[in-house]
Design a protein around this motif. Sequence first.
Motif, PDB file in Angstrom:
ATOM      1  N   LEU B  19       5.167  30.205 -60.583  1.00 39.40           N
ATOM      2  CA  LEU B  19       5.651  31.263 -61.480  1.00 39.40           C
ATOM      3  C   LEU B  19       5.032  31.077 -62.866  1.00 39.40           C
ATOM      4  N   PHE B  20       4.998  29.814 -63.312  1.00 39.72           N
ATOM      5  CA  PHE B  20       4.391  29.509 -64.615  1.00 39.72           C
ATOM      6  C   PHE B  20       2.935  29.960 -64.638  1.00 39.72           C
ATOM      7  N   VAL B  21       2.200  29.594 -63.567  1.00 41.12           N
ATOM      8  CA  VAL B  21       0.783  29.954 -63.505  1.00 41.12           C
ATOM      9  C   VAL B  21       0.630  31.474 -63.508  1.00 41.12           C
ATOM     10  N   VAL B  23       2.775  33.879 -64.520  1.00 38.48           N
ATOM     11  CA  VAL B  23       3.150  34.492 -65.810  1.00 38.48           C
ATOM     12  C   VAL B  23       2.022  34.313 -66.812  1.00 38.48           C
ATOM     13  N   THR B  24       1.429  33.106 -66.819  1.00 39.96           N
ATOM     14  CA  THR B  24       0.326  32.843 -67.745  1.00 39.96           C
ATOM     15  C   THR B  24      -0.840  33.783 -67.473  1.00 39.96           C
ATOM     16  N   VAL B  25      -1.201  33.918 -66.197  1.00 37.97           N
ATOM     17  CA  VAL B  25      -2.371  34.736 -65.874  1.00 37.97           C
ATOM     18  C   VAL B  25      -2.109  36.203 -66.202  1.00 37.97           C
ATOM     19  N   ALA B  27      -0.052  37.370 -68.495  1.00 46.75           N
ATOM     20  CA  ALA B  27      -0.073  37.507 -69.953  1.00 46.75           C
ATOM     21  C   ALA B  27      -1.496  37.430 -70.490  1.00 46.75           C
TER      22      ALA B  27
END
Lengths: 468, 162
Positions: B19-21, B23-25, B27
């Motif tokens: 999820l972190f990866v 969301v980062t991509v 954004a």
Amino acid sequence: MTVDAPPAAAVRQRTRRNIELLLLVLAWGLGVLGAYQVTLATGEALPQRFWVTTAIVGGVALATHIVVRWRVPYADPFMLPIATLLTILGLVVIYRLDVAALQRAERADVPLPTPDVYNQLTWYAIAAVLFIVVIVFLRDHRVLQRYTYTAGLIGLVLLILPLAPFIGATVNGATLWVRIGGLTFQPAELAKILLTIFFAGYLVVHRDSLAVVRTKFLGIGFPRARDLGPILVAWAVSLGILVFERDLGTSLLFFGLFVCLLYIATQRKSWLFLGALLFAGGAVLSYLLFGHVRTRVQIWLDPFAYSDTGGYQVVQSLYGFANGGLFGAGLGRGYPELVPFANTDFILAAVGEELGLAGVVAIILLYAILIERGLRAAVAVRDPFGQLLAAGLSITLAIQVFVIIGGVTRLIPLTGLTTPFLSYGGSSLVANWIIVAILLVISHQARKPPMPATPAAQVDAATQVFRR
Amino acid sequence: MTEFALTLLRLAFLGGLWLFVIVTVVALRKDLVQPREARPATVPARPAKTPKPPKPSKNGRKASGIKGPALVVTEGPLNGTVIPLEGAQITIGRAPDSTLIINDDYASSRHARLYPSEGAWVIEDLGSTNGTWIDRTRITSPTVLAPGVPLRIGRTTMVLER
């Protein structure tokens, strides 16, 4: 170009600090979840200090975020959360290995080992303090250019410091530690930042002459013979590190960094070609001359032939990856403690066993995004020194990640380098957080909107001539 | 703790990591298309903030006689030189690879650069010895160059024309 577009001052550049905060909260939550899972899976009681520790981690992360909001609001919003997540994942894995070491000692009825995770937490706090210091006091990265030669000199001294009598220390065959009192430190970690500053400052001034093409061969223009000096010096220094400190990783890092920066500064492919040639020469030479290099290569080619001696570590790490499979055994459910130095050089093997391919790929993607954001700052910033500095710092991270992950997964021969942010070890953590701080300052300079022209005080300085 | 709950936790952890990866991509992707998104939002604010185009530029327009924005040298050895600005940055200095080569003892080899930024032209001093001057002010940071305002480097004076 659209002639009637609004001027830059009218467009408010988005700072995107909120997405940074969101990602930081996510990273912290993952850390809590991971640590909690380790406790449950290994059947340990929740440590008394569990919530205090997680609160401290959250507080440190929040402090770094607030300082970024305050001092460099236009800085890249992704670098800080990624570095924080990697550090937190490192803390979780180190905690997991602590539990494993503790349980093993309990079974064997030997004195309990001291946990490493609190040391690492302290180092994270120190790294965060230095991160904040850099961001608060380094308003403009161009200041660093003034210290080009000072940085180069100190960097070189730091590199050879482990060889100094009394304070130098040899651990596991490599002489790269300095011990003062009870504290040990790897000066090469700080040296890599200082030498990147030196390389960037030096190449900004000298790139014109280094870009001169003398002869063309195979469609690649080659430089003049007298301009080969710098690359030969860099080559000799990194060979020197290899011979006297027996540190393959640092040696590779410095030579690779210099060649990459030379290429970026001059845009001449011939430097890459020459660098590869020199590297190949150095590699063959050291393979023939030095036993420790030959051992590494032999283990790389056939680790199972040495599975009881030198190849034990690599073989155990490969078994770990195999045991992890696609989704991993789950935190606390593998046997990562069977790999020697699982919390420093081989931390990725522990991740691979307990989080599986899915976890390892996620971590590699995080590194890739971090490095990409650094290179983007290099492209966006306007002054040539900042470009080279940001590119150099990102490349330092890239080489380090490639060399250690490649070594642990047996893609290339193993060289001892720390995995940035993840590994147990204070010097590495501190140095990498300083790198992130400098990159954030550069990206703030690159992304902040240009100041509108201000009617300054009428100074009749129009005819002044300054001479240096 | 049951095995089932542990499996759930394990998958939740991996899911959180991804999820972190993701969301980062996502954004990051937004970051790449940001200029296009930002433009409509600023349209209402434009009438208030856009400075009126200065009048002197009209005289200059006749002198240069070209369409679109241009940098016109109005004083110095290169008087009358016109450099059309076509959306890419131009560099000014003594170095032979500069867009505008100023052969002047008071200019540095890489003296300044002029680049477009969100519809305006921004002048930045590249660490020159004798400075880049807008009107009578030495610039210290990248500054928006308004049309018609004299820009001075060494003995050369230039004016941006719309």
